[in-house]
Design a protein around this motif. Structure first.
Motif, short mmCIF file in Angstrom:
data_model
loop_
_atom_site.label_atom_id
_atom_site.label_comp_id
_atom_site.label_asym_id
_atom_site.label_seq_id
_atom_site.Cartn_x
_atom_site.Cartn_y
_atom_site.Cartn_z
N MET A 1 1.10 10.63 -4.63
CA MET A 1 0.96 9.44 -3.81
C MET A 1 2.09 9.30 -2.81
O MET A 1 1.92 8.85 -1.69
N ALA A 2 3.30 9.70 -3.21
CA ALA A 2 4.43 9.57 -2.30
C ALA A 2 4.19 10.33 -1.03
O ALA A 2 4.56 9.89 0.06
N GLY A 3 3.56 11.51 -1.12
CA GLY A 3 3.32 12.30 0.07
C GLY A 3 2.23 11.72 0.95
O GLY A 3 2.13 12.03 2.12
N ALA A 4 1.36 10.85 0.37
CA ALA A 4 0.27 10.28 1.14
C ALA A 4 0.73 9.10 1.99
O ALA A 4 0.04 8.68 2.89
N VAL A 5 1.90 8.55 1.68
CA VAL A 5 2.38 7.38 2.39
C VAL A 5 3.34 7.81 3.49
O VAL A 5 4.35 8.45 3.23
N ARG A 6 2.98 7.47 4.73
CA ARG A 6 3.84 7.79 5.86
C ARG A 6 4.51 6.50 6.34
O ARG A 6 3.84 5.59 6.79
N ALA A 90 -0.57 0.49 3.77
CA ALA A 90 -1.26 -0.53 2.96
C ALA A 90 -2.55 0.01 2.36
O ALA A 90 -2.92 -0.39 1.25
N ASP A 91 -3.23 0.92 3.05
CA ASP A 91 -4.46 1.50 2.52
C ASP A 91 -4.19 2.28 1.24
O ASP A 91 -5.04 2.35 0.34
N VAL A 92 -3.02 2.91 1.16
CA VAL A 92 -2.67 3.65 -0.05
C VAL A 92 -2.26 2.69 -1.17
O VAL A 92 -2.64 2.86 -2.32
N LEU A 93 -1.49 1.67 -0.81
CA LEU A 93 -0.98 0.76 -1.82
C LEU A 93 -2.04 -0.21 -2.34
O LEU A 93 -2.06 -0.53 -3.54
N TRP A 94 -2.93 -0.68 -1.45
CA TRP A 94 -3.91 -1.69 -1.84
C TRP A 94 -5.08 -1.65 -0.88
O TRP A 94 -5.28 -2.55 -0.08
N ARG A 95 -5.86 -0.58 -0.96
CA ARG A 95 -6.96 -0.39 -0.01
C ARG A 95 -7.97 -1.54 -0.06
O ARG A 95 -8.45 -2.00 0.98
N GLN A 96 -8.32 -2.00 -1.25
CA GLN A 96 -9.34 -3.04 -1.37
C GLN A 96 -8.88 -4.38 -0.80
O GLN A 96 -9.71 -5.27 -0.56
N ALA A 129 -0.01 -6.54 0.44
CA ALA A 129 0.08 -5.18 -0.09
C ALA A 129 1.50 -4.79 -0.45
O ALA A 129 1.71 -3.89 -1.27
N SER A 130 2.48 -5.45 0.15
CA SER A 130 3.88 -5.10 -0.12
C SER A 130 4.40 -5.74 -1.41
O SER A 130 5.53 -5.46 -1.82
N GLN A 131 3.60 -6.58 -2.05
CA GLN A 131 4.04 -7.28 -3.26
C GLN A 131 3.50 -6.60 -4.51
O GLN A 131 2.46 -5.92 -4.45
N PRO A 132 4.18 -6.77 -5.64
CA PRO A 132 3.62 -6.27 -6.91
C PRO A 132 2.27 -6.90 -7.18
O PRO A 132 2.02 -8.05 -6.80
N GLU A 133 1.39 -6.18 -7.83
CA GLU A 133 0.00 -6.61 -8.00
C GLU A 133 -0.14 -8.03 -8.57
O GLU A 133 -0.94 -8.81 -8.06
#
Length: 226
Positions: A1-6, A90-96, A129-133
């Motif tokens: 996942m780390a590599g997917a986030v730019r 944000a799509d990686v962290l919380w797409r929905q 998306a920047s906050q814990p779930e």
């Protein structure tokens, strides 16, 4: 996942630089407008065209207003590019949680009525998306203040004919009235630009922190990424 986030920190610098340049030129244009306003308070200074202080300050004022318009377009473009890059995070962290399709990143700024709320929706979704779930909440007083400042500044510029009135002014009273309107609009633009920089960096840092801890959270919950 780390590599997917730019993380678009470089783009954040570009966007902040464009907004800061726009604000500085707007300050300079406002000062030139104030100087011109002050010259119009007293009697007009007679003399040759090249030595007339009113003509000189008017030349500076018109040039600065041209630069201001150009830098505004650059700042809007850079901010939109930054927003699109942050949407990738944000799509990686919380797409929905991202409620609007990517096309609205462009159309949301130009379609009437939609431009009043769609850009703010994107920013609200990024903030959440920047906050814990368990703590995800859309919106924040900072975001509300920022968006209100943008709307007020944009509407003041769109519905004010101060620039046209200044060109058509035939008396010093008409010119001074138009200059007052321009200076008020400049102040609103500076406030909106400053708050845009604050929001931009707040979101960048918050999403960076969220991306940094996301791999550990994913591993602990046994989730997988594509």
């Amino acid at each position: 996942m780390a590599g997917a986030v730019r993380l678009p920190r470089g783009q954040a610098w570009f966007a902040c630089g464009a907004l800061a340049a726009f604000a500085l030129v707007t300050v300079a244009a406002g000062l030139a407008a104030w100087h011109k306003y002050q010259l119009l308070v007293g009697p007009l200074t007679p003399g040759p065209y090249v030595d007339n202080p009113l003509v000189e300050v008017d030349t500076y004022f018109r040039n600065l207003m041209g630069w201001r318009t150009g830098l505004l377009l650059v700042a809007l473009l850079q901010f939109s590019i930054w927003l699109a890059n942050m949407r990738d995070v944000a799509d990686v962290l919380w797409r929905q949680g991202q409620r609007r399709r990517r096309a609205w990143l462009v159309f949301g700024w130009v379609i009437p009525v939609a431009q009043l709320f769609v850009p703010k929706m994107f920013v609200n979704d990024l903030w959440a998306a920047s906050q814990p779930e368990p703590q995800r909440r859309r919106g924040h007083p900072l975001l509300t203040a920022w968006w209100l400042s943008v709307l007020v500044a944009a509407n003041a510029y769109a519905f004010s004919d101060a620039s046209k009135d200044l060109k058509k002014a035939v008396t010093t009273t008409q010119a001074r009235h138009a200059l007052r309107q321009i200076m008020i609009s400049d102040g609103l633009d500076i406030c909106a630009a400053a708050l845009s920089i604050v929001v931009l960096w707040q979101l960048t840092r918050r999403l960076e922190r969220a991306a940094a801890i996301a791999p550990a959270e994913v591993w602990a919950t046994g989730q997988t990424t594509s």
